[in-house]
Scaffold this motif. Sequence first.
Motif, mmCIF file in Angstrom:
data_model
loop_
_atom_site.group_PDB
_atom_site.id
_atom_site.type_symbol
_atom_site.label_atom_id
_atom_site.label_comp_id
_atom_site.label_asym_id
_atom_site.label_seq_id
_atom_site.Cartn_x
_atom_site.Cartn_y
_atom_site.Cartn_z
ATOM 1 N N ASP A 47 -13.640 39.793 9.739
ATOM 2 C CA ASP A 47 -12.196 39.609 9.618
ATOM 3 C C ASP A 47 -11.804 38.139 9.542
ATOM 4 O O ASP A 47 -10.878 37.770 8.805
ATOM 5 C CB ASP A 47 -11.490 40.271 10.808
ATOM 6 C CG ASP A 47 -11.577 41.789 10.758
ATOM 7 O OD1 ASP A 47 -11.825 42.318 9.658
ATOM 8 O OD2 ASP A 47 -11.419 42.426 11.818
ATOM 9 N N TYR A 48 -12.488 37.283 10.323
ATOM 10 C CA TYR A 48 -12.086 35.878 10.341
ATOM 11 C C TYR A 48 -12.371 35.197 9.006
ATOM 12 O O TYR A 48 -11.683 34.251 8.632
ATOM 13 C CB TYR A 48 -12.758 35.131 11.491
ATOM 14 C CG TYR A 48 -14.262 35.288 11.581
ATOM 15 C CD1 TYR A 48 -15.110 34.508 10.801
ATOM 16 C CD2 TYR A 48 -14.822 36.188 12.471
ATOM 17 C CE1 TYR A 48 -16.481 34.640 10.888
ATOM 18 C CE2 TYR A 48 -16.197 36.324 12.573
ATOM 19 C CZ TYR A 48 -17.020 35.551 11.781
ATOM 20 O OH TYR A 48 -18.386 35.688 11.872
ATOM 21 N N VAL A 49 -13.362 35.663 8.259
ATOM 22 C CA VAL A 49 -13.612 35.110 6.931
ATOM 23 C C VAL A 49 -12.528 35.570 5.962
ATOM 24 O O VAL A 49 -12.021 34.772 5.155
ATOM 25 C CB VAL A 49 -15.014 35.505 6.424
ATOM 26 C CG1 VAL A 49 -15.241 34.991 5.011
ATOM 27 C CG2 VAL A 49 -16.089 34.971 7.348
ATOM 28 N N HIS A 50 -12.161 36.848 6.029
ATOM 29 C CA HIS A 50 -11.075 37.355 5.178
ATOM 30 C C HIS A 50 -9.758 36.651 5.497
ATOM 31 O O HIS A 50 -8.964 36.359 4.587
ATOM 32 C CB HIS A 50 -10.923 38.866 5.380
ATOM 33 C CG HIS A 50 -12.062 39.661 4.815
ATOM 34 N ND1 HIS A 50 -12.542 39.485 3.539
ATOM 35 C CD2 HIS A 50 -12.820 40.649 5.370
ATOM 36 C CE1 HIS A 50 -13.539 40.324 3.308
ATOM 37 N NE2 HIS A 50 -13.736 41.034 4.412
ATOM 38 N N THR A 51 -9.515 36.357 6.780
ATOM 39 C CA THR A 51 -8.289 35.664 7.167
ATOM 40 C C THR A 51 -8.252 34.259 6.587
ATOM 41 O O THR A 51 -7.227 33.794 6.065
ATOM 42 C CB THR A 51 -8.183 35.589 8.702
ATOM 43 O OG1 THR A 51 -8.200 36.902 9.240
ATOM 44 C CG2 THR A 51 -6.908 34.868 9.122
ATOM 45 N N LEU A 52 -9.396 33.561 6.665
ATOM 46 C CA LEU A 52 -9.464 32.215 6.104
ATOM 47 C C LEU A 52 -9.197 32.224 4.610
ATOM 48 O O LEU A 52 -8.457 31.381 4.094
ATOM 49 C CB LEU A 52 -10.849 31.612 6.391
ATOM 50 C CG LEU A 52 -11.122 30.228 5.792
ATOM 51 C CD1 LEU A 52 -10.187 29.189 6.404
ATOM 52 C CD2 LEU A 52 -12.568 29.828 5.989
ATOM 53 N N ARG A 53 -9.766 33.172 3.890
ATOM 54 C CA ARG A 53 -9.556 33.240 2.445
ATOM 55 C C ARG A 53 -8.099 33.609 2.131
ATOM 56 O O ARG A 53 -7.532 33.123 1.157
ATOM 57 C CB ARG A 53 -10.504 34.299 1.845
ATOM 58 C CG ARG A 53 -11.968 33.964 1.974
ATOM 59 C CD ARG A 53 -12.365 32.722 1.193
ATOM 60 N NE ARG A 53 -12.092 32.913 -0.219
ATOM 61 C CZ ARG A 53 -11.463 32.047 -0.971
ATOM 62 N NH1 ARG A 53 -10.998 30.924 -0.456
ATOM 63 N NH2 ARG A 53 -11.267 32.285 -2.254
ATOM 64 N N ALA A 54 -7.473 34.441 2.990
ATOM 65 C CA ALA A 54 -6.091 34.868 2.737
ATOM 66 C C ALA A 54 -5.098 33.726 2.875
ATOM 67 O O ALA A 54 -4.057 33.719 2.199
ATOM 68 C CB ALA A 54 -5.714 36.001 3.693
#
Length: 306
Positions: free
Chosen positions: A196-203
């Motif tokens: 999730d934290y990688v998806h959040t960074l990309r978002a």
Amino acid sequence: MSAAVQSGRPAGGTGPSAGAGTGGPGISGLRLAVRRFSRNRLAVIGLAVVVLFFLFCFAGPLVWSTDQTHTALTHANLGPSGAHWLGTDAVGHDELGRLMYGGKVSLVVGLAAGVLATVIGTLWGAAAGYAGGWIDAVMMRVVDAGIAIPALFILLVISAIATPGVWGLILILGLVSWLVPSRLVRAETLTLKNRDYVHTLRAIGGTHTRAIGRHILPNSVSTVVVAATFQVADAILLVAYVSYLGLGLQPPKTDWGGMLSAGLSATYSGRWWLIVPPGLAVILVVCAFNAIGDGLRDAFDVRGRG
């Protein structure tokens, strides 16, 4: 927008590298890993053996100083005595001093080549796993093709063309040994990039470089460290192989493999001190690094934690 979201970190935590839930070792996870490692007797013994050999090879010459450059034929082929604890070789070099000198070369080359191979493999595997798709497929086919060719064969061919020095051996070993670490890190990256934290960074507009450098690589530390220990052991063995075949460092420089090669013919005349000490040194150091790697793998294994 909260500071946690702006930094790409999961809310309610201190970042992926600080908690076990995000894949990183964290402070408590690191303490637990150290505790688990200290309970592994073989790993602790291996660490002690490596430390003793480093002290022997790097601090030993300060106490047992010998001339490893010039020959002294009047002192050639002497047996162990008070003046020469491990005797002398065919050109008069003190074998104990030679063992320290050769061990320094073997350890430096093995450690540096292992670190170089791990760094290259880590960057390659992380980039391939994070990119995915056809980029991942092409990059991993390169790895598969490299693994299909034995590293020792490549090293022998290069050494036969141009006799390498210490830095040449480090570079060659690093360039032929990075393939296995790249596959390990790539497998780890395939899992971490879906967190999730990688998806959040990309978002929130974070770059791919930041995602890899900030989250993927720090959370692959355990895999990288374990791979590095095995790479060091493999590099020391490869150096010994090449030097034993006469394609390594040239005299007066030497390593443990070169000492084995020089002392091979002497075993028929009963001069055991020319081959037993370097042979035992290679065996002990390689087994010690492998034991450390096994201990680190068990220590960082989340599935085995209570």
